[in-house]
Scaffold this motif. Sequence first.
Motif, short mmCIF file in Angstrom:
data_model
loop_
_atom_site.label_atom_id
_atom_site.label_comp_id
_atom_site.label_asym_id
_atom_site.label_seq_id
_atom_site.Cartn_x
_atom_site.Cartn_y
_atom_site.Cartn_z
N THR A 1 17.43 -0.76 -0.53
CA THR A 1 16.36 -1.30 0.19
C THR A 1 14.94 -0.70 0.04
O THR A 1 14.87 0.53 -0.15
N VAL A 2 13.94 -1.55 0.07
CA VAL A 2 12.30 -0.99 -0.21
C VAL A 2 11.85 -1.41 1.37
O VAL A 2 11.63 -2.57 1.43
N PHE A 3 11.20 -0.42 1.92
CA PHE A 3 10.32 -0.68 3.29
C PHE A 3 8.80 -0.69 2.84
O PHE A 3 8.50 0.37 2.41
N ALA B 1 0.93 -1.19 -0.13
CA ALA B 1 0.03 -0.15 -0.02
C ALA B 1 0.84 1.15 0.14
O ALA B 1 0.68 2.10 -0.66
N HIS B 2 1.99 1.28 0.89
CA HIS B 2 2.86 2.32 0.89
C HIS B 2 4.28 1.75 0.77
O HIS B 2 4.53 0.53 1.49
N TYR B 3 5.23 2.38 0.40
CA TYR B 3 6.65 2.15 0.46
C TYR B 3 7.69 3.12 0.30
O TYR B 3 7.24 4.16 -0.12
N LEU B 4 8.66 2.97 0.76
CA LEU B 4 9.82 3.88 1.07
C LEU B 4 11.08 2.98 0.64
O LEU B 4 11.41 2.10 1.12
N ALA B 5 11.66 3.70 -0.43
CA ALA B 5 12.89 3.16 -1.17
C ALA B 5 14.10 4.04 -0.72
O ALA B 5 13.98 5.06 -0.86
N LEU B 6 15.15 3.36 -0.24
CA LEU B 6 16.56 4.26 -0.14
C LEU B 6 17.47 3.69 -0.90
O LEU B 6 17.64 2.34 -0.83
N HIS B 7 18.14 4.38 -1.70
CA HIS B 7 18.89 3.85 -2.98
C HIS B 7 20.32 4.51 -3.14
O HIS B 7 20.37 6.02 -2.86
N LEU B 8 21.25 3.79 -3.38
CA LEU B 8 22.65 4.26 -3.68
C LEU B 8 23.16 3.91 -5.26
O LEU B 8 22.96 2.58 -5.42
N GLY B 9 23.79 4.71 -5.85
CA GLY B 9 24.44 4.14 -7.19
C GLY B 9 25.52 5.27 -7.69
O GLY B 9 25.70 6.26 -7.06
N SER C 1 9.15 -6.96 6.32
CA SER C 1 8.72 -5.75 5.67
C SER C 1 9.90 -5.16 4.64
O SER C 1 9.49 -4.07 3.94
N ILE C 2 11.05 -5.64 4.83
CA ILE C 2 12.23 -5.18 4.05
C ILE C 2 12.23 -6.03 2.64
O ILE C 2 12.34 -7.05 2.76
N GLY C 3 12.49 -5.19 1.67
CA GLY C 3 12.89 -5.78 0.24
C GLY C 3 13.66 -5.37 -0.37
O GLY C 3 14.78 -4.70 0.26
N LEU C 4 14.10 -5.45 -1.72
CA LEU C 4 15.03 -5.16 -2.39
C LEU C 4 14.62 -4.32 -3.65
O LEU C 4 13.56 -4.66 -4.08
N PHE C 5 15.36 -3.34 -3.98
CA PHE C 5 15.27 -2.26 -5.08
C PHE C 5 16.58 -2.22 -5.90
O PHE C 5 17.63 -2.12 -5.50
N MET C 6 16.15 -2.28 -7.26
CA MET C 6 17.28 -2.19 -8.30
C MET C 6 16.71 -1.30 -9.51
O MET C 6 15.46 -1.33 -9.80
N VAL D 1 13.71 12.26 -3.95
CA VAL D 1 14.78 13.10 -3.58
C VAL D 1 16.27 12.62 -3.98
O VAL D 1 16.46 11.33 -3.16
N ASP D 2 16.74 13.17 -4.83
CA ASP D 2 18.18 12.64 -5.08
C ASP D 2 19.23 13.55 -4.84
O ASP D 2 19.13 14.83 -4.96
N ILE D 3 20.34 13.25 -4.43
CA ILE D 3 21.60 14.02 -4.28
C ILE D 3 22.72 13.44 -4.83
O ILE D 3 22.99 12.22 -4.87
N ASN D 4 22.94 14.32 -5.92
CA ASN D 4 24.21 13.80 -6.83
C ASN D 4 25.39 14.71 -6.81
O ASN D 4 25.40 15.97 -6.51
N SER D 5 26.57 13.95 -7.08
CA SER D 5 27.76 14.78 -7.18
C SER D 5 28.48 14.56 -8.35
O SER D 5 28.28 13.54 -9.09
#
Length: 208
Positions: free
Chosen positions: A204-206, A53-61, A174-179, A103-107
């Motif tokens: 990861t995706v919650f 129903a809702h999810y929050l993903a944290l990603h690094l790349g 409730s923790i999953g994977l995100f690519m 929301v992305d932070i890019n360098s």
Amino acid sequence: MSRLFILVLSFLIVSMPVGAKTVGNKKADSYFKKRKKSSSSKSRVTASAGGAAHYLALHLGGYLDDESYSWGNENKDGVGKMSLGLTYRLGEWVNSSDMLIRVDINSFGLPEGNTTKMSFIPMVTFPDANSGFPLYFGAGVGLGVFFKQIESESALSLDYQLVAGARFFNVLDSIGLFMETGLKNHIHLLSDGQFNGVFVSAGTVFAF
């Protein structure tokens, strides 16, 4: 007269159970219809099998390939560095697609110096997460704000992304994977300059 009274009284006694039975059936039908409707509407906001129903993903790349144009004194390849992001599912068009905020932070590393930018991008992805289908595609357009920028270049940019990815909910509770992979591009709003990059990220995706 007494016979007429007895006949009317008998008619009323016989008809009362029939009327009560009809009312009882209607009330029962009404109850079950309401309950079924309530159960159906509730299932739309809870997670379906494999969905959320809702999810929050944290990603690094980072960037696999990129080019900058009129950003600084020369065009250059390989200026994209790290990308850190957060993606939240705001809502959905039922049985169609999801609306996200990213929301992305890019360098970036330019010959003139390093720069850092934060992007705020509304996105649309399909199919919706409640479908349970792991693959998705999407696009978004938003605003980029440079916290650190080289001299004489715009502090604001128009950012846009085209993405394709996979999300696997509830791998561990409730923790999953995100690519994800795709394009992260921006155009400077207050000066010349643009950036085009092919990125890849994971995290990861919650689901909740």
